[in-house]
Design an enzyme around this catalytic site. Structure first.
Site, PDB file in Angstrom:
ATOM      1  N   SER A  31       0.840  -1.287   0.149  1.00  0.00           N
ATOM      2  CA  SER A  31       0.029   0.145   0.098  1.00  0.00           C
ATOM      3  C   SER A  31       0.954   1.216  -0.076  1.00  0.00           C
ATOM      4  O   SER A  31       0.517   2.209  -0.698  1.00  0.00           O
ATOM      5  CB  SER A  31      -1.083  -0.040   1.163  1.00  0.00           C
ATOM      6  N   ASN A  32       1.973   1.195   0.635  1.00  0.00           N
ATOM      7  CA  ASN A  32       2.903   2.473   0.618  1.00  0.00           C
ATOM      8  C   ASN A  32       3.482   2.505  -0.762  1.00  0.00           C
ATOM      9  O   ASN A  32       3.684   3.690  -1.215  1.00  0.00           O
ATOM     10  CB  ASN A  32       4.093   2.179   1.691  1.00  0.00           C
TER      11      ASN A  32
ATOM     12  N   ASN B  81      13.299   4.232   4.590  1.00  0.00           N
ATOM     13  CA  ASN B  81      12.496   3.360   5.058  1.00  0.00           C
ATOM     14  C   ASN B  81      11.322   3.934   5.738  1.00  0.00           C
ATOM     15  O   ASN B  81      11.314   5.046   6.286  1.00  0.00           O
ATOM     16  CB  ASN B  81      13.268   2.380   5.851  1.00  0.00           C
TER      17      ASN B  81
ATOM     18  N   ASP C  58      15.965   0.410  11.984  1.00  0.00           N
ATOM     19  CA  ASP C  58      14.913   1.418  12.548  1.00  0.00           C
ATOM     20  C   ASP C  58      15.652   2.506  13.119  1.00  0.00           C
ATOM     21  O   ASP C  58      15.179   3.110  14.213  1.00  0.00           O
ATOM     22  CB  ASP C  58      13.646   1.015  13.284  1.00  0.00           C
TER      23      ASP C  58
ATOM     24  N   ARG D 113      13.031  -7.383   5.586  1.00  0.00           N
ATOM     25  CA  ARG D 113      14.501  -8.252   5.513  1.00  0.00           C
ATOM     26  C   ARG D 113      15.503  -7.021   5.838  1.00  0.00           C
ATOM     27  O   ARG D 113      15.388  -6.089   5.209  1.00  0.00           O
ATOM     28  CB  ARG D 113      14.623  -8.776   4.322  1.00  0.00           C
TER      29      ARG D 113
ATOM     30  N   THR E 200      -2.985   5.145   7.049  1.00  0.00           N
ATOM     31  CA  THR E 200      -3.466   6.550   6.422  1.00  0.00           C
ATOM     32  C   THR E 200      -2.441   7.444   6.098  1.00  0.00           C
ATOM     33  O   THR E 200      -2.429   8.123   5.220  1.00  0.00           O
ATOM     34  CB  THR E 200      -4.906   7.118   6.854  1.00  0.00           C
TER      35      THR E 200
ATOM     36  N   HIS F 105       8.543   3.447   9.101  1.00  0.00           N
ATOM     37  CA  HIS F 105       8.346   2.658  10.046  1.00  0.00           C
ATOM     38  C   HIS F 105       7.008   2.991  10.604  1.00  0.00           C
ATOM     39  O   HIS F 105       6.876   4.291  10.790  1.00  0.00           O
ATOM     40  CB  HIS F 105       9.579   2.600  10.946  1.00  0.00           C
TER      41      HIS F 105
ATOM     42  N   THR G 161      20.153   2.848   7.972  1.00  0.00           N
ATOM     43  CA  THR G 161      21.496   2.806   8.578  1.00  0.00           C
ATOM     44  C   THR G 161      21.723   1.385   8.815  1.00  0.00           C
ATOM     45  O   THR G 161      20.564   0.466   8.973  1.00  0.00           O
ATOM     46  CB  THR G 161      22.052   3.685   9.525  1.00  0.00           C
TER      47      THR G 161
END
Ligand code: GRF
Length: 202
Positions: free
Chosen positions: A12-13, A106, A144, A90, A171, A108, A140
Site C-alpha cells: 500500500s505504501n 524506509n 529502524d 528483511r 493512512t 516505520h 543505516t
C-alpha cells in the site's frame, strides 16, 4: 530521480508512492519494484501499472550474501538514485547499505525512536500512548535507527486495538512517504554526518 521500491507484502505504501509519481511535476519516477516474496500482493499491483517487477527469493540462494548479490546486480541495471523500502521485512547488510549510503529510505509504523522493531501498535497501546504515528528515515546498519526525514502523528482513541490503530497510522503513512521522497528527490534534505539536514525548509 530514479526510484526502486522494495516490498514484502501488499504494497500500500508502494502504491501511494506510485500514485504520487503520476503528477508530472513530482521529482521522482518508480522504475522497478523488488520483492523477497514471489506472492507479494504489491508485485501484481505494480505490474498492472506497467512497472518492472523482480522477486528475489531467499530460498533460491545459499547465503544472505548471494541473495544480496543478485539484488545488487539487478540494482546496477536499474541504476536507482533512491531506494525506498516499503513494508520490506528483511534487514539489509552493512555492505549493501554502504553501496547506497544516504540514498535508502524506509517507513516505520511508529514515532521513532519510540518502538523500533515489530508489533509497534500493540506496544504503543500497552505503553498508554495518546499519540502514535509513522516515521520515514534514512536506512543505516542498525534497524529502524537512521536519521529521521519526516514523521506524522495520529491520536490513539479510546477502544483502539492494534488493528484500528494500524489502520489509522497507515493512512498517514500514505501521505508522509510521498512527501519525504519528494524532499529527498529535490535535494531539500540530505544525510550529513549521520543527521538528516533540511537544506531548504519547506
Ligand atoms: C506498514 O505498516 C509499513 O509501515 C510497514 O509495513 C506495513 C505494511 O506496508 N513497513 P504496505 O501496506 O505493504 O506498504
Amino acid at each position: 530521480q530514479r526510484v526502486v521500491v522494495f516490498i514484502s507484502g501488499g504494497g500500500s505504501n508502494m502504491m501511494s508512492l506510485l500514485n504520487a509519481t503520476t503528477d508530472p511535476s513530482y521529482p521522482a519516477e518508480i522504475v522497478a519494484v523488488f520483492s523477497d516474496k514471489a506472492d507479494a500482493g504489491g508485485l501484481a499491483k505494480a505490474a498492472d501499472r506497467g512497472i518492472a517487477t523482480f522477486a528475489f527469493l531467499r530460498k533460491d540462494y545459499d547465503s544472505k550474501e548471494a541473495h544480496e548479490a543478485a539484488i545488487l546486480a539487478e540494482l546496477e541495471r536499474q541504476a536507482p538514485d533512491i531506494i525506498c523500502l516499503a513494508g520490506y521485512m528483511r534487514l539489509l547488510s552493512g555492505a549493501f547499505i554502504g553501496r547506497y549510503e544516504g540514498r535508502i529510505l524506509n517507513i516505520h509504523p511508529s514515532l521513532l525512536p519510540l518502538f523500533p522493531g515489530l508489533h509497534t501498535h500493540q506496544r504503543a497501546l500497552d505503553a498508554g500512548m495518546r499519540i502514535a504515528g509513522c516515521t520515514v528515515h534514512y536506512v543505516t546498519e542498525g534497524m529502524d535507527e537512521g536519521p529521521i526525514i519526516a514523521q506524522a502523528a495520529v491520536p490513539v482513541l479510546p477502544g483502539d486495538t492494534a488493528d484500528s490503530l494500524a489502520a489509522r497510522v497507515l493512512t498517514v503513512e500514505h501521505s508522509t512517504y510521498p512527501l519525504a521522497l519528494k524532499l529527498v528527490a529535490e535535494g531539500r534534505v540530505k544525510m550529513e554526518d549521520g543527521r538528516a539536514v533540511i537544506e531548504d525548509p519547506v
